[in-house]
Every structure is written in structure tokens, then in C-alpha cells.
Design a protein around this motif. Sequence first.
Motif, short mmCIF file in Angstrom:
data_model
loop_
_atom_site.label_atom_id
_atom_site.label_comp_id
_atom_site.label_asym_id
_atom_site.label_seq_id
_atom_site.Cartn_x
_atom_site.Cartn_y
_atom_site.Cartn_z
N GLY A 195 0.80 -1.22 0.00
CA GLY A 195 0.00 0.00 0.00
C GLY A 195 0.82 1.26 0.00
O GLY A 195 0.27 2.36 0.01
N GLU A 196 2.15 1.16 -0.02
CA GLU A 196 3.00 2.34 0.02
C GLU A 196 3.03 3.03 -1.33
O GLU A 196 3.00 2.39 -2.37
N GLN A 197 3.10 4.35 -1.28
CA GLN A 197 3.03 5.17 -2.49
C GLN A 197 4.27 6.04 -2.61
O GLN A 197 4.75 6.58 -1.62
N THR A 198 4.76 6.17 -3.84
CA THR A 198 5.93 6.99 -4.12
C THR A 198 5.58 8.01 -5.19
O THR A 198 5.06 7.65 -6.24
N GLU A 199 5.86 9.27 -4.92
CA GLU A 199 5.67 10.30 -5.94
C GLU A 199 6.87 10.27 -6.87
O GLU A 199 8.02 10.36 -6.44
N VAL A 200 6.61 10.14 -8.18
CA VAL A 200 7.69 10.02 -9.14
C VAL A 200 7.83 11.25 -10.04
O VAL A 200 8.83 11.42 -10.72
N LEU A 201 6.81 12.12 -10.05
CA LEU A 201 6.87 13.34 -10.85
C LEU A 201 5.81 14.29 -10.32
O LEU A 201 4.74 13.85 -9.87
N GLY A 202 6.09 15.58 -10.36
CA GLY A 202 5.12 16.55 -9.85
C GLY A 202 4.95 17.74 -10.75
O GLY A 202 5.75 18.01 -11.64
N ASN A 203 3.84 18.46 -10.52
CA ASN A 203 3.59 19.76 -11.15
C ASN A 203 3.65 19.72 -12.67
O ASN A 203 4.39 20.45 -13.32
N ASN A 204 2.83 18.84 -13.25
CA ASN A 204 2.67 18.77 -14.70
C ASN A 204 1.21 18.51 -15.02
O ASN A 204 0.47 17.96 -14.20
N ASP A 205 0.81 18.90 -16.22
CA ASP A 205 -0.50 18.49 -16.71
C ASP A 205 -0.33 17.10 -17.31
O ASP A 205 0.77 16.69 -17.68
N VAL A 206 -1.42 16.36 -17.42
CA VAL A 206 -1.35 15.01 -17.98
C VAL A 206 -2.27 14.96 -19.20
O VAL A 206 -3.39 15.48 -19.17
N SER A 207 -1.79 14.34 -20.28
CA SER A 207 -2.56 14.36 -21.53
C SER A 207 -3.23 13.03 -21.84
O SER A 207 -4.25 13.00 -22.53
N ASP A 208 -2.67 11.92 -21.36
CA ASP A 208 -3.19 10.61 -21.69
C ASP A 208 -2.96 9.65 -20.52
O ASP A 208 -2.29 10.00 -19.54
N GLN A 209 -3.47 8.44 -20.68
CA GLN A 209 -3.28 7.42 -19.65
C GLN A 209 -1.79 7.11 -19.48
O GLN A 209 -1.04 7.05 -20.45
N LEU A 210 -1.37 6.92 -18.24
CA LEU A 210 0.00 6.50 -17.97
C LEU A 210 0.18 5.08 -18.50
O LEU A 210 -0.74 4.26 -18.42
N GLN A 211 1.37 4.77 -19.03
CA GLN A 211 1.58 3.47 -19.67
C GLN A 211 2.84 2.80 -19.14
O GLN A 211 3.91 3.39 -19.13
N TRP A 212 2.69 1.54 -18.73
CA TRP A 212 3.81 0.73 -18.27
C TRP A 212 4.46 0.02 -19.45
O TRP A 212 3.79 -0.41 -20.38
N SER A 213 5.79 -0.13 -19.39
CA SER A 213 6.49 -0.94 -20.38
C SER A 213 6.16 -2.41 -20.14
O SER A 213 5.67 -2.78 -19.07
N PRO A 214 6.41 -3.29 -21.11
CA PRO A 214 6.07 -4.71 -20.94
C PRO A 214 6.67 -5.35 -19.70
O PRO A 214 6.05 -6.22 -19.09
N SER A 215 7.87 -4.93 -19.29
CA SER A 215 8.51 -5.52 -18.11
C SER A 215 7.99 -4.93 -16.81
O SER A 215 8.20 -5.51 -15.74
#
Length: 371
Positions: free
Chosen positions: A325-345
Motif C-alpha cells: 500500500g505504500e506510495q511513491t511520488e515520481v513526478l510533480g507539477n505537470n499536466d497530464v494528456s493521456d493514460q500512464l503506460q507501463w512498459s512490458p517488463s
Amino acid sequence: MKISTTGIYSATAWIALGLVVLLISGCGTKDTEARQVVQKDGTAITVLDNTAESVYTSLKLERIDRIDELRGMDWIDEDTLVVSRENRQLNPETIEGEARYPRNLYRYELASASQSALVEGDHTYGSAQFSPDKRHMFYMELYESTGMGYIMDMASGQSVKLDDKEFMMDEGVWADDAHVIYSDMEGAVKRADLKGASEAILQVEGARAQGAVQSGNVIYYIVGGEAGQQLFAWDGDTKTTAMLSENVTSVLPSPDGSRLALHKRIGPGKVELLLSDAEGKTLSTVASGMQVFGTNWSPDGSKLAYAVSENGDQYRFFIMELETGEQTEVLGNNDVSDQLQWSPSGKKLMIPTGELKDNVYKSTTYIINLS
């Protein structure tokens, strides 16, 4: 076009901008106490209430790559993206005094920053996503809020049209390797095969189904009405429908189908990201804000990436580990245009962002590299 040398950050350098302290409550696969997460050297350090013991997550940020002027759509493979960008070889259209070029689709190699055309033409193309086996690409010829759907065979480069009618530009997802599922403008949920032949799977009377997705033999969809937006599940085996939850604006099943990630409007200007079981029973609250967007499961279902905005404009981007359940912020203060996408791995996360500045939309894509 190359990856910006000023836009490649080591985890240490990025975190050096300041320790990020998050107050998170109710996250995880079960109800938890309020917790404080401090991000340091790319690792989320969780300090539970009323305890002096620190808990270190296994998530570690290796680096962040920034790619300017490209709008990332999906992963072709671990090192290759499909992206959208302006095609300045074509004639622009003048809109409100500004020259607007059609946005076309390209293959982008991360290592070399080289590009090659996938779909070019006088129209704008987008909403690109690959089938689970990566052999076909669904994409849309976009107008304003609607478009026409296509499926491309990646081996031949040939495309077929899904339907003779437009549907909303946020519709259309892969149901499996051989079918795309989408909702049309008349209320039907349709399924199209690789030849473009489509059939209506179910019809919603008096309303329009939205956001249809498939998990196994179950199709989830949302219907708006006087009671608000309601989440339904249609069982393809029994041909029965059940209403699962209310005020749901988005649904995304986990890869194994055991859980749902739900965006739920809980009041004016407030949305929650919830986890539920496959029947819609709430398991936990992950996050809340004025807007929650871009949510996506990692390929193995162990992580959930999402973006949260407190003001409806700028977003902060997080990865949650389902086991702890732990959460990590990886990027901040941006607008988002589309769904976030994971690489195959599942070791890279693509975050597509955009900014409207001086009446010109500028795209930037970030690649979060996890070790």
C-alpha cells in the motif's frame, strides 16, 4: 529529435530539489492508518503513525528521461514507443491566427531517439494502443471530440476501419489479442475483430454506455442518468447485467480480473481513486483530489500508477505498491494528456504531459525508470 540532455535526471538529482513529504490515508489493499511517506534517493520511506520504525519499499527510482515535443501513446516493446507529433512536412491549418499542423503517429526508439512513420496524412491521428501480443495497433483519426477507429497490422502496415460511424475519442480498448471493444454514439457496446468487422454485444436502452472494458467474460461499462453515473457488469456467459456502484466515472480491471480501480465522484470538485473487488465492493481508498486521471495497472498487477490534481490543473504522479500500500511520488507539477503506460517488463512508466502556452499545445513525455 533527441532526448533532451537537460531533461535526463538521476534519481538523486531529482530528489535533491527537496524531500517530498506526503500525507496519505487509507491506501493499500486493506484499510490502513494514516501514514507519512518521505521520498529519499528514489526510495519511499514509510513511517506509520505511533511507531518509530521506518519501512522501506522495494520501489527505487533509477532516473527520469524527458522527451520534448512528443506525445507518448504506448509501448511497442521495452525500448520503443508509439508517439504523436506534428508533421511539419504537411500544410498547416490556420486556427485563431495560429498555424496548426496535423499530428501523426511515429515509432520512436529510446536508445537512438530515431523516428519512423507509422501513420501519416493530412488528418490528426491519436489514441494509439497496442494489442496485448503487440501485433496490432488500434488508433483513431481524430476530429474534435470524436473520431474513426482503425486497426493496423504491424507486420504489413495495413489498416482497416472499425466502423462507418464516429465514436467518442476516449472510447476503444483491446479486449484481447484479436478484438477491440468500444461504445458507439447510440448506446451500444460493440466488439470489432482484426478485419474491422464489428458487432453489438449489448444495447443500453434510453442511455449511452461509456468506457466499456472487458475482463475475461465480463464487460464493465458506465451509464449516466438521473441517478448519476452508474457502473454495470455484463456477464457474457449468463448474459445477465448487475449494477455494481454509483458515481463512478472510470473503471479499470486488474490484469488478473480480481480487482477494479475506480474513479468515483464523491462531491463537487472531489474525486476518489478506489480499489474494489470484481463485484464493486470497496477494498480501500488510494487517493483523492479535484481530479484523478491516467490510472493504470502494471503488467503483473503489483503496482498502480495514477495522477492526482488538487486544483484541476497541475498533477502529481504516483506509483502504489499493492502488497504494502505504500506510495511513491515520481513526478510533480505537470499536466497530464493521456493514460500512464507501463512498459512490458513493468520497469518503466511513461507519463505523457502537455501544456497550452501562447495558444500552442506543447507535449513532453517522461520515462520513469525503476531499478
